[in-house]
Design a protein around this motif. Sequence first.
Motif, short mmCIF file in Angstrom:
data_model
loop_
_atom_site.label_atom_id
_atom_site.label_comp_id
_atom_site.label_asym_id
_atom_site.label_seq_id
_atom_site.Cartn_x
_atom_site.Cartn_y
_atom_site.Cartn_z
N UNK A 136 0.78 -1.13 0.01
CA UNK A 136 0.10 0.15 -0.10
C UNK A 136 0.89 1.28 0.11
N UNK A 137 0.40 2.26 -0.46
CA UNK A 137 1.09 3.65 -0.55
C UNK A 137 0.63 4.55 0.32
N UNK A 138 1.16 5.76 0.34
CA UNK A 138 0.76 6.93 1.64
C UNK A 138 -0.60 6.90 1.37
N UNK A 139 -1.25 7.05 2.62
CA UNK A 139 -2.68 7.43 2.66
C UNK A 139 -3.49 6.46 2.35
N UNK A 140 -3.30 5.27 1.70
CA UNK A 140 -3.85 4.06 1.10
C UNK A 140 -4.58 3.46 2.28
N UNK A 141 -6.00 3.41 2.54
CA UNK A 141 -6.27 2.77 3.64
C UNK A 141 -6.00 1.07 3.68
N UNK A 142 -5.86 0.54 4.88
CA UNK A 142 -5.57 -0.98 4.95
C UNK A 142 -7.14 -1.59 5.14
N UNK A 143 -7.13 -2.82 4.26
CA UNK A 143 -8.45 -3.40 4.62
C UNK A 143 -8.17 -4.70 5.25
N UNK A 144 -8.27 -4.77 6.58
CA UNK A 144 -7.72 -6.08 7.26
C UNK A 144 -8.62 -7.04 7.29
N UNK A 145 -8.21 -8.24 7.73
CA UNK A 145 -9.39 -9.44 8.08
C UNK A 145 -10.03 -9.13 9.17
N UNK A 146 -10.86 -10.13 9.49
CA UNK A 146 -11.79 -9.89 10.70
C UNK A 146 -10.76 -10.30 11.87
#
Length: 337
Positions: A127-137
């Motif tokens: 991911x790049x700067x400012x790009x949100x992470x989509x985590x697992x549950x």
Amino acid sequence: MKIARWEHPGPPSRGPADLHDQSPQIGEGFVIDERVVLFPDALTVTEVLAHGLGFAHTLHARAADLPGTPLGHVRLLAPFVPASIRDFVTFEEHVEGVSAAVDGKSEVVAEWYEAPTFYFSNPHIVLGPGEPVSPPVTERLDFELELAVVIGGVPGSDGVNLSVESAAAHIFGYTIMNDWSARDLQSREMKVRLGPAKGKDFGTSLGPWIVTADELAPFVDDDGFLALRAEVSVNGSHVGDDLISNMGWPFPELVAYAARNSRVVPGDVLGSGTVGNGGCLGELWGRAGELVPAPLREGDEVRMSIEAIGELVASVGRAVPPPPVPPARRRPRARHR
């Protein structure tokens, strides 16, 4: 020198019949005096890394007076596409704390001191700067503040079985790395004597750019370590800070170890491992014996800064429930059909 990749809007529309491509345009080049400047000859970061640091200096001299775009008018991307990611664990203080959070026992095993251990991470989820992470549950989402080496090409070297001295020449530059972690998934996996795997497999943030190794030479201490200050905050509240020089091994030794009976190539990333003194929440959980500070939740903002590098900021996005996979089935261990 600072080297980056960025995105800016496509050409303006001229009306409904406009056939111009409206997709965002990707740029790759230098950050010079608060502007981004494309590499001459339409080169990419990957190509510049392959040619090495000396070539980059020559290119920078050509680009210094070229027109560019104000840095504030573009969105920075991950500064390059890694060939591979090796993530080390080199901060003793981090190991002491996080082992209690993950394994239930605070310790630094004797084997840690023998060699700079690492695991391979996934280069396809950067991911790049400012790009949100989509985590697992997960109930224990965490960040990890690291400084990462970016490998460059060296004329006449194949990157195999490097000495510490020759390994240093392969260090093109550095960037900030956030090794997002789902500690509950990680803890389950590592009980099987493997991993971390899915506990880390969903996102690694890199950025905001690559700072070339020569820029950091003034920060190298008498023992060869980079004495850079690193800090991290969550939602504006300070969580931890450390000096990168508290690593158990300096970066050339990490590169040499990675190349032992193996090979490092341009575009490889070698993470320092998480800094101590609150470089991640897991270390603090292990020391406190409870989940204080609280695990990350959707909407939280993690801000990391490393002296002479810059800031890497990202937020936590919505957790993504995965398709189910059934547990193992008990099998009869038959030897013949």
